[in-house]
Design an enzyme around this catalytic site. Sequence first.
Site, PDB file in Angstrom:
ATOM      1  N   GLU A 128      -1.710 -28.291   4.905  1.00  0.00           N
ATOM      2  CA  GLU A 128      -1.099 -29.621   4.874  1.00  0.00           C
ATOM      3  C   GLU A 128      -0.434 -29.915   3.542  1.00  0.00           C
ATOM      4  OE1 GLU A 128      -0.648 -31.261   7.436  1.00  0.00           O
ATOM      5  OE2 GLU A 128      -2.153 -30.551   8.864  1.00  0.00           O
ATOM      6  N   ARG A 145      -5.505 -42.961  16.775  1.00  0.00           N
ATOM      7  CA  ARG A 145      -5.103 -42.696  18.167  1.00  0.00           C
ATOM      8  C   ARG A 145      -6.273 -42.941  19.109  1.00  0.00           C
ATOM      9  NH1 ARG A 145      -5.766 -37.898  20.758  1.00  0.00           N
ATOM     10  NH2 ARG A 145      -6.665 -37.021  18.871  1.00  0.00           N
ATOM     11  N   CYS A 174      -8.782 -37.393   9.180  1.00  0.00           N
ATOM     12  CA  CYS A 174      -8.425 -36.260   8.310  1.00  0.00           C
ATOM     13  C   CYS A 174      -7.413 -36.684   7.270  1.00  0.00           C
ATOM     14  CB  CYS A 174      -7.872 -35.101   9.126  1.00  0.00           C
ATOM     15  SG  CYS A 174      -9.160 -34.235  10.031  1.00  0.00           S
ATOM     16  N   HIS A 193      -5.780 -28.078   8.214  1.00  0.00           N
ATOM     17  CA  HIS A 193      -6.205 -28.299   9.603  1.00  0.00           C
ATOM     18  C   HIS A 193      -6.447 -26.946  10.261  1.00  0.00           C
ATOM     19  CE1 HIS A 193      -5.020 -32.678  10.189  1.00  0.00           C
ATOM     20  NE2 HIS A 193      -6.168 -32.569  10.810  1.00  0.00           N
TER      21      HIS A 193
HETATM   22  N1  PCA Z   1     -10.122 -33.848  12.856  1.00  0.00           N
HETATM   23  C1  PCA Z   1      -9.690 -35.230  12.908  1.00  0.00           C
HETATM   24  C2  PCA Z   1     -10.773 -35.988  12.194  1.00  0.00           C
HETATM   25  C3  PCA Z   1     -11.927 -35.083  12.078  1.00  0.00           C
HETATM   26  C4  PCA Z   1     -11.411 -33.760  12.418  1.00  0.00           C
HETATM   27  O1  PCA Z   1     -12.029 -32.682  12.323  1.00  0.00           O
HETATM   28  C5  PCA Z   1      -8.278 -35.433  12.349  1.00  0.00           C
HETATM   29  O2  PCA Z   1      -7.463 -34.506  12.408  1.00  0.00           O
HETATM   30  O3  PCA Z   1      -7.979 -36.518  11.855  1.00  0.00           O
END
Ligand code: PCA
Length: 210
Positions: free
Chosen positions: A79, A89, A147, A170
């Site tokens: 990211e 969401r 996140c 991610h």
């Molecule tokens: N993914 C979510 C929140 C916690 C996670 O593991 C996100 O992408 O915001």
Amino acid sequence: MILLTGFEPFGGQDFNASNSMAQQAARILNERGIQATAAELPCVFATAPAVLEGLLATWQPRVVVALGLAAGRRTLGLEKVAINHVDARIADNAGEQPIDLPVVAGGPDAYFSGLPLKAALQALRDPASEHGNVEAEISYSAGSFVCNQVFYSLMHHSHVVPGVRAGFIHVPWMDATDPGLGDHARAVATVARLALDGVPEPLLSAGTEY
Ligand code: PCA
């Protein structure tokens, strides 16, 4: 010291690969003589930033790599941008669904990652690497859920405490028995080590179409 974080399961699931990868990556780094620790963050807007702050105060890490699950992604998403915006969401694990709020009132609109993303991409795409066929790409949106909130909070902290290299990755959806977990954990450990080493960024095109 390297701090790795993952998230607890959310959205009705019972496993979150990001936490498993954070734990495994810390073990891999420890086996290589690098001090690293891993912790799980709650998927709760009201508490995640404070839990992160507590970990930063306890460990005083030089490198922080926070991980989260992006169920729709097929690759590791390195990211680039954290935005000062929350637009949930779905409800978080406390049943809250905040909409159109800042992460930090009065904070800058966005921060860029402090991790060497291009160097990481180059290392992960090296066919001779130890990560098997882990695919990675630079991502220009970490979304607007917990996140991104944690990523923004982390970058806000690292602008206040100089010398901290921090960022967010991610990870794709995997279940607890997925054989790819180990390769992904090794890839995460590589990114953390490159950040600790302070490697320079190569000039490498990794732009996206949208
Ligand atoms: N993914 C979510 C929140 C916690 C996670 O593991 C996100 O992408 O915001």
